[in-house]
Write an enzyme that holds these catalytic residues in place. Structure first.
Site, PDB file in Angstrom:
ATOM      1  N   TYR A  33      11.189 -11.512   4.170  1.00  0.00           N
ATOM      2  CA  TYR A  33      11.158 -12.664   3.279  1.00  0.00           C
ATOM      3  C   TYR A  33      10.434 -12.335   1.994  1.00  0.00           C
ATOM      4  CZ  TYR A  33       6.176 -13.621   4.198  1.00  0.00           C
ATOM      5  OH  TYR A  33       4.804 -13.540   4.271  1.00  0.00           O
ATOM      6  N   LYS A 143       7.534  -6.825   4.158  1.00  0.00           N
ATOM      7  CA  LYS A 143       7.238  -8.263   4.241  1.00  0.00           C
ATOM      8  C   LYS A 143       8.115  -8.890   5.335  1.00  0.00           C
ATOM      9  CE  LYS A 143       6.102 -11.997   0.983  1.00  0.00           C
ATOM     10  NZ  LYS A 143       4.654 -12.013   1.218  1.00  0.00           N
ATOM     11  N   GLU A 176      -6.313  -6.246   3.437  1.00  0.00           N
ATOM     12  CA  GLU A 176      -5.881  -7.399   2.647  1.00  0.00           C
ATOM     13  C   GLU A 176      -6.279  -8.659   3.390  1.00  0.00           C
ATOM     14  OE1 GLU A 176      -1.634  -7.078   2.295  1.00  0.00           O
ATOM     15  OE2 GLU A 176      -1.344  -6.864   4.440  1.00  0.00           O
ATOM     16  N   LEU A 200       0.523  -5.115   1.911  1.00  0.00           N
ATOM     17  CA  LEU A 200       1.728  -5.486   1.191  1.00  0.00           C
ATOM     18  C   LEU A 200       1.500  -5.238  -0.300  1.00  0.00           C
ATOM     19  CD1 LEU A 200       4.540  -6.964   1.458  1.00  0.00           C
ATOM     20  CD2 LEU A 200       3.312  -8.963   0.590  1.00  0.00           C
TER      21      LEU A 200
END
Length: 279
Positions: A33, A143, A176, A200
């Site tokens: 996505y 993702k 992250e 990401l």
């Protein structure tokens, strides 16, 4: 329309949409996505998001059923149908439809789109962070729809009265956040984790780096630790839905607050770019 959904050519309000039970997303979360913001009916950094979607799909051998140009046109067409132009624009591609089987099904991938109203914060108010060990897999650069660790971390943050959860790997290397990238400022330099397979490659992360270079702020794309985050002059969090935020608390302890003028220069540069692009 107040909300709008799309599934393989069908449009409707989100609460009216339905999908086949045999869509691979139901059994395996088998898809990828991307998402971003629209303001004044203009989608910010759309081509960058679409490029990332196609890259994620390619890394999982999923063939997106439309071209990049066709997807961009479809997204803009849907944005234009909405009652407001300030939106969260989400789109995903699942591997296809077929009886539950671990091997790939025959046929085309499925395209989903979801639009809902969203207002963007200007990043002037600090946020609180907590930490959690990063137990995700080793393909964080893709993702994918497999987001259970991030869901659990986001809920943990909510219950702690925080806005985000910072992930760390063995050795306390910061990767992250649950649904954001995080960065630190130390001695006038921006330090951000490298875009390896543990994070990401965020779109706003890239715009943050560009902003710093424009402002002649040195950028170091190198790993850093939780200890370094606690000791940082400032702690930043970026995402496609929140743009650029800063933190003043980590696991209940104060962080940042040592370079407010530099922080404000960065925040303003990113917000100015967003506002200009969506005027």
């Amino acid at each position: 329309m107040k909300t709008l959904g799309y599934y393989n050519g069908k449009f409707g309000e989100l609460d009216e949409m339905s999908i086949p039970m045999n869509d691979r997303v139901c059994w395996f979360g088998d898809g990828v996505y991307d998402a971003g913001l629209s303001r004044n009916y203009k989608i910010f950094a759309l081509n960058e998001h679409i490029d990332r979607l196609f890259n994620s799909a390619g890394l999982l051998d999923i063939k997106v059923p439309v071209t990049k140009a066709e997807l961009a046109d479809l997204l803009q067409e849907m944005v234009n149908k909405m009652d407001t132009g300030n939106l969260f624009v989400y789109y995903q591609v699942t591997r296809g439809t077929g009886m539950r089987n671990h091997v790939f099904p025959e046929g085309k991938a499925n395209l989903w789109i979801m639009l809902k109203p969203a207002e963007i914060a200007d990043g002037t108010k600090p946020i609180k962070l907590i930490t959690a060990e990063d137990t995700r897999f080793f393909h964080c650069n893709i993702k994918t729809l497999n987001l259970i660790p991030s869901v659990m971390a986001a809920e943990k943050a909510k219950r702690a009265g925080a806005e985000e959860c910072v992930f760390y790997r063995p050795g306390k290397r910061v990767t992250e956040c649950a649904h954001s990238n995080c960065h630190i400022i130390k001695d006038g330099k921006l330090i951000t984790a490298p875009t390896d397979n543990l994070i990401l490659p965020g779109i706003v992360r890239a715009h943050l780096i560009k902003a710093c270079k424009k402002l002649e702020i040195p950028v170091s794309e190198t790993p850093y630790t939780l200890d370094e985050m606690f000791d940082a002059d400032e702690v930043l969090v970026t995402s496609s839905s929140k743009l650029c935020m800063y933190a003043n608390e980590l696991d209940g302890k104060p962080v940042g607050g040592k370079a407010p003028e530099l922080l404000e220069k960065i925040r303003k540069e990113i917000m100015d770019e967003f506002m200009t692009a969506t005027n």
